[in-house]
Motif scaffolding. Structure first.
Motif, PDB file in Angstrom:
ATOM      1  N   PRO A   1       0.829  -1.215   0.000  1.00 44.99           N
ATOM      2  CA  PRO A   1       0.000   0.000   0.000  1.00 44.99           C
ATOM      3  C   PRO A   1       0.866   1.269   0.000  1.00 44.99           C
ATOM      4  O   PRO A   1       1.870   1.348   0.686  1.00 44.99           O
ATOM      5  CB  PRO A   1      -0.805  -0.092   1.293  1.00 44.99           C
ATOM      6  N   GLY A   2       0.464   2.227  -0.787  1.00 48.82           N
ATOM      7  CA  GLY A   2       1.165   3.505  -0.828  1.00 48.82           C
ATOM      8  C   GLY A   2       2.346   3.546  -1.774  1.00 48.82           C
ATOM      9  O   GLY A   2       2.959   4.599  -1.962  1.00 48.82           O
ATOM     10  N   THR A   3       2.719   2.414  -2.349  1.00 52.64           N
ATOM     11  CA  THR A   3       3.829   2.375  -3.303  1.00 52.64           C
ATOM     12  C   THR A   3       3.428   1.503  -4.482  1.00 52.64           C
ATOM     13  O   THR A   3       2.389   0.856  -4.468  1.00 52.64           O
ATOM     14  CB  THR A   3       5.108   1.782  -2.671  1.00 52.64           C
ATOM     15  N   ASP A   4       4.268   1.478  -5.485  1.00 51.12           N
ATOM     16  CA  ASP A   4       4.008   0.593  -6.631  1.00 51.12           C
ATOM     17  C   ASP A   4       4.780  -0.712  -6.502  1.00 51.12           C
ATOM     18  O   ASP A   4       4.793  -1.522  -7.413  1.00 51.12           O
ATOM     19  CB  ASP A   4       4.394   1.294  -7.936  1.00 51.12           C
ATOM     20  N   LYS A   5       5.421  -0.899  -5.357  1.00 52.76           N
ATOM     21  CA  LYS A   5       6.239  -2.085  -5.142  1.00 52.76           C
ATOM     22  C   LYS A   5       5.358  -3.326  -4.960  1.00 52.76           C
ATOM     23  O   LYS A   5       4.314  -3.278  -4.319  1.00 52.76           O
ATOM     24  CB  LYS A   5       7.100  -1.876  -3.895  1.00 52.76           C
ATOM     25  N   THR A   6       5.787  -4.439  -5.536  1.00 48.82           N
ATOM     26  CA  THR A   6       5.085  -5.704  -5.351  1.00 48.82           C
ATOM     27  C   THR A   6       6.016  -6.683  -4.654  1.00 48.82           C
ATOM     28  O   THR A   6       7.237  -6.626  -4.821  1.00 48.82           O
ATOM     29  CB  THR A   6       4.609  -6.309  -6.690  1.00 48.82           C
ATOM     30  N   VAL A   7       5.429  -7.562  -3.871  1.00 45.32           N
ATOM     31  CA  VAL A   7       6.204  -8.582  -3.164  1.00 45.32           C
ATOM     32  C   VAL A   7       5.562  -9.940  -3.386  1.00 45.32           C
ATOM     33  O   VAL A   7       4.346 -10.045  -3.564  1.00 45.32           O
ATOM     34  CB  VAL A   7       6.291  -8.292  -1.644  1.00 45.32           C
TER      35      VAL A   7
END
Length: 92
Positions: free
Chosen positions: A63-69
């Motif tokens: 949430p709040g970023t475009d980062k995926t994990v």
């Protein structure tokens, strides 16, 4: 209510010493845990059922970023409320 308060209440209601009540509560929790580790369920008619479920691996977005994990597959514990407990809670 925390575990210590729970043990005090059990001791009072069952007429046990706190030591005996603690032993009983610990034995119940240990037995439920051991049963779930074996992927079996524990049912208390009217109260509820403890089970396990598998969660598949997935990709999640932070949430709040475009980062995926990548989230690995895992097994989780579940509890389904029984009819009597559900009704008792709804009355309050």
């Amino acid at each position: 209510m925390n575990k210590a308060e729970f043990i005090d209440t059990i001791a009072t209601k069952a007429g046990l010493s706190k030591k005996d009540a603690k032993g009983a509560v610990d034995a119940v929790l240990e037995t439920i845990t051991e049963t779930l580790v074996k992927r079996e369920s524990v049912s208390f008619i009217g109260f509820g059922t403890f089970t396990t479920a598998d969660r598949a691996a997935r990709t999640a977005k932070v949430p709040g970023t475009d980062k995926t994990v990548d989230v690995p597959a895992t097994t989780v514990g579940k509890f389904k409320v029984g009819k009597a407990l559900k009704e008792a809670i709804a009355k309050k």
